[in-house]
Design an enzyme around this catalytic site. Structure first.
Site, PDB file in Angstrom:
ATOM      1  N   GLU A 282       0.709  -1.189   0.067  1.00  0.00           N
ATOM      2  CA  GLU A 282      -0.015  -0.093   0.078  1.00  0.00           C
ATOM      3  C   GLU A 282       0.932   1.333  -0.115  1.00  0.00           C
ATOM      4  OE1 GLU A 282      -3.489   1.781   3.055  1.00  0.00           O
ATOM      5  OE2 GLU A 282      -1.994   0.661   3.944  1.00  0.00           O
TER       6      GLU A 282
ATOM      7  N   ASN B  75      -7.258   6.074  -1.675  1.00  0.00           N
ATOM      8  CA  ASN B  75      -6.356   5.027  -1.365  1.00  0.00           C
ATOM      9  C   ASN B  75      -6.574   4.058  -2.288  1.00  0.00           C
ATOM     10  OD1 ASN B  75      -4.494   3.357  -0.284  1.00  0.00           O
ATOM     11  ND2 ASN B  75      -4.852   3.868   1.634  1.00  0.00           N
TER      12      ASN B  75
ATOM     13  N   LYS C 257      -9.648   1.579  -1.899  1.00  0.00           N
ATOM     14  CA  LYS C 257      -9.875   1.182  -0.478  1.00  0.00           C
ATOM     15  C   LYS C 257     -11.210   1.679   0.191  1.00  0.00           C
ATOM     16  CE  LYS C 257      -7.396   0.911   3.809  1.00  0.00           C
ATOM     17  NZ  LYS C 257      -6.059   1.621   4.446  1.00  0.00           N
TER      18      LYS C 257
ATOM     19  N   GLU D 119      -6.935   8.962   7.477  1.00  0.00           N
ATOM     20  CA  GLU D 119      -7.172   8.248   6.087  1.00  0.00           C
ATOM     21  C   GLU D 119      -8.494   8.852   5.717  1.00  0.00           C
ATOM     22  OE1 GLU D 119      -6.064   4.429   4.686  1.00  0.00           O
ATOM     23  OE2 GLU D 119      -5.159   4.103   6.573  1.00  0.00           O
TER      24      GLU D 119
ATOM     25  N   CYS E   3      -4.857  -2.918   2.872  1.00  0.00           N
ATOM     26  CA  CYS E   3      -4.501  -2.978   4.444  1.00  0.00           C
ATOM     27  C   CYS E   3      -5.879  -3.346   5.006  1.00  0.00           C
ATOM     28  CB  CYS E   3      -4.099  -1.334   4.519  1.00  0.00           C
ATOM     29  SG  CYS E   3      -3.247  -1.243   6.173  1.00  0.00           S
TER      30      CYS E   3
ATOM     31  N   ASN F  89       0.182  -0.965   5.063  1.00  0.00           N
ATOM     32  CA  ASN F  89       1.037  -0.262   5.873  1.00  0.00           C
ATOM     33  C   ASN F  89       0.285  -0.112   7.450  1.00  0.00           C
ATOM     34  OD1 ASN F  89       2.435   2.613   3.973  1.00  0.00           O
ATOM     35  ND2 ASN F  89       1.994   0.538   3.501  1.00  0.00           N
TER      36      ASN F  89
END
Length: 318
Positions: free
Chosen positions: A47, A106, A123, A142, A172, A197
């Site tokens: 990621e 993301n 994501k 995020e 993730c 991550n």
């Protein structure tokens, strides 16, 4: 017909805020070369592979925009596409996407051996918060910097170079949610690519979870969900001490029985390789997890009708 492809997990050590894009890309090219030299035709990167994990800071304007890709490929990362195409190696890579209409995601893409984008994923399960935590040295923003993914969990049919594999992607936190896997499973997925991550500990001083426990959880969800959906999974970390905040490693390749067939041993740049026999998926898909024969979706409606918990009422004691 033999349906086997050799795949590599390209774990990356930390990428510091001060590292140049050229330096990071050089590391990725070295990993790509090593994987190709070991016979891999697919390489899975982490990621946000091109940058440090920037949601740990409160950023605005150009300080934030510098971490986003406005197009893929672009001149800053074209060497990765060019070298992969020359080596006849495809790859999965995660990055921060800025769309023409200023939406931020993301994102991850799957690039085939000809250098063409086979699929894109954004994501869905964003952790963290919109507003920064007062007084915290490190943030998890995020939800502030990214929109929720709007593409669902699509599966993609690869070409003959990858034995016509049915492939899917996650990023993730998605791997921790069984719904992510089951939506892919219901499309017959045979290989799931995941980059992450993940924090090794609370950088602001919490002590309820350490790196060992968090690495166990990361491996656990990959093994369990690979088994329950009869799919291969390649789960790849950016690891180590990054700008004062630790990230777990534990990159692994897991077979459809939930067994680890290869796992990283370090928190640094490291390549692990395995032969992915797609026909190993058939045992689970045709028997224990034959969805058409055994699922009862009419009993699962609460999964899509409700986000939070609604507990049963407390009965008064007699």
């Amino acid at each position: 017909m033999v349906r086997v492809l050799r795949a590599a997990a390209a774990q990356m050590g930390p990428t510091q805020k001060a590292d140049s894009r050229e330096h990071t890309l050089g590391r990725m090219l070295n990993l790509l070369e090593e994987a190709a030299g070991r016979g891999a035709s697919l390489v899975v990167f982490p990621e946000l592979a091109f940058t440090t994990f920037f949601p740990r800071w409160l950023l605005e304007g150009s300080a934030l925009d510098q971490y986003f890709e406005r197009s893929i490929p672009n001149p800053a990362i074209a060497k990765l596409f060019d070298r992969a195409r020359a080596l006849r190696v495809g790859f999965y890579v995660g990055y921060a996407e800025l769309t023409p209409d200023r939406r931020r995601y993301n994102c991850a893409i799957l690039v085939d051996r000809d250098g063409e984008i086979l699929g894109r994923y954004r994501k869905v399960h964003l952790p963290g918060s919109v507003e920064p935590r007062p007084g915290a040295r490190y943030q998890q923003l995020e939800k502030r910097y990214f929109d929720y993914g709007d593409l669902g969990f699509p599966a993609f049919r690869a070409g003959s170079a990858w034995a016509h594999a049915i492939m899917g992607m996650m990023i993730c936190n998605d791997r921790r949610w069984p719904e992510s896997w089951r939506v892919l499973g219901l499309q017959g997925v045979e290989l799931v690519c995941i980059g992450y991550n993940s924090a090794a500990y609370d950088p602001n001083g919490g002590s309820t979870e350490d790196a060992a426990l968090r690495t166990f959880h990361s491996t656990l969800v990959t093994q369990a969900n690979a088994y329950m959906n009869a799919t291969w999974a390649i789960s790849v970390a950016k690891a180590g001490e990054e700008d004062g905040s630790g990230l777990i490693g534990g990159s692994c390749i897991v077979d459809p029985n939930g067994r680890i067939v290869a796992q990283a041993k370090t928190l640094a740049d490291e390549v692990i390789v395995a032969d992915v026999d797609l026909d190993l998926c058939r045992q689970g898909k045709d028997k224990m997890f034959n969805f058409a024969a055994h699922r009862r979706p009419e009993q699962y409606r609460v999964i899509t009708e409700r986000a939070g918990v609604v507990a049963p009422a407390v009965l008064d004691a007699d």
